[in-house]
Design an enzyme around this catalytic site. Sequence first.
Site, PDB file in Angstrom:
ATOM      1  N   SER A   1       0.798  -1.241   0.000  1.00  0.00           N
ATOM      2  CA  SER A   1       0.000   0.000   0.000  1.00  0.00           C
ATOM      3  C   SER A   1       0.826   1.284   0.000  1.00  0.00           C
ATOM      4  CB  SER A   1      -0.945   0.000   1.201  1.00  0.00           C
ATOM      5  OG  SER A   1      -0.188  -0.009   2.386  1.00  0.00           O
TER       6      SER A   1
ATOM      7  N   TYR B   1       0.103   1.841  -7.558  1.00  0.00           N
ATOM      8  CA  TYR B   1      -0.700   1.313  -6.434  1.00  0.00           C
ATOM      9  C   TYR B   1      -2.195   1.503  -6.715  1.00  0.00           C
ATOM     10  CZ  TYR B   1      -3.225   1.502  -2.046  1.00  0.00           C
ATOM     11  OH  TYR B   1      -4.172   1.338  -1.077  1.00  0.00           O
TER      12      TYR B   1
END
Length: 328
Positions: free
Chosen positions: A78, A142
């Site tokens: 993340s 991401y």
Amino acid sequence: MKRYLVTGGAGYVGSHLVLALLDRGDQVTVIDNLRQGHRAAVPAAARFIEADIADAAALDAALAGGPWDAVFHFAALSLVGESMKLPFRYFTENAGYAFRLIEACLRHGVRKFVLSSTANLFGNPERIPIDEAERIEPGSPYGESKYMIERALAWADQVSGLRSACLRYFNAAGADPAGRAGEDHRPETHLIPLVIDAALGRRPEIAVFGNDYPTPDGTCIRDYIHVADLATAHLLALDALETRSVTYNLGNGQGHSVMEVIRAVEAVSGRRVPVRIAPRRPGDPARLVASSEKLRRETGWSPQYPDLHTIVRHALDWRDSHPDGYAD
Ligand code: UDP
């Protein structure tokens, strides 16, 4: 009694969702590789499987332990900055492993799936607050990897009837109000825990990444949402899956600048925070604030802890009482 499988349930947001499920009497199994999660973040009342979702046999065995009323998928890489350097790691490990997870869910008869998605789907938003009609243009690999999963889930619904809730989080913050869980990232990159550590004297200062943005005080504005309110939104989104798949932007609806966060930590802690103005961090948009009107309208959700001082208070209490985090 309902039974849920939670990937990444030893991580920050996942562990708070696990508490919310247990609090209402549901049965929970967590599957986590503990690379970023913490064993101590999984309550004793939950079953725990230490495994990587990349391990097809382990994943299959976990799913075979069903039937599951739903699968919650939190396990992911993340870090926006890391994804700019290693985009294919994010495509392979976030999107690719999620594709396999979704396929395995279908094989095992899972009917409902809840995905941790991200505000990073909106790299350069045209309208603030950001609603679900905003153009999707991920701000990083991401964000792109999460969007790939959202698209795969749309097809899994169309082709196989798997219902899914995609929840696009803005800035998760705070800690369990009862002090049972908190935020422990290693390394820590998020603003609120870093400012708290500077207030507690565990770091010399906080670097403010840019004070020349087109905002009132020149620092970036974000939407900080209490992690317990995020967890509640998952429960309501799950109910919505009774009738259809859903996608929601999930934030507090209020923006706070970096300097406002620093002032809030000073007010709550009663300590001064040493500040250093540093260069901008690449990829940071000036302002990201969610509209969660759709979620409110369709599910009745509203944040129980919208006030920044309360969010900071809960985060500070946890960090203060856990100087070494989960200490594993
Ligand atoms: N930020 C900062 N100093 C730090 C960490 C973050 O000034 O040491 C800023 C960052 O530029 C952003 C905001 O704080 O504007 C929130 O950053 P965070 O990494 O917590 O979340 P993001 O918005 O990137 O998901």
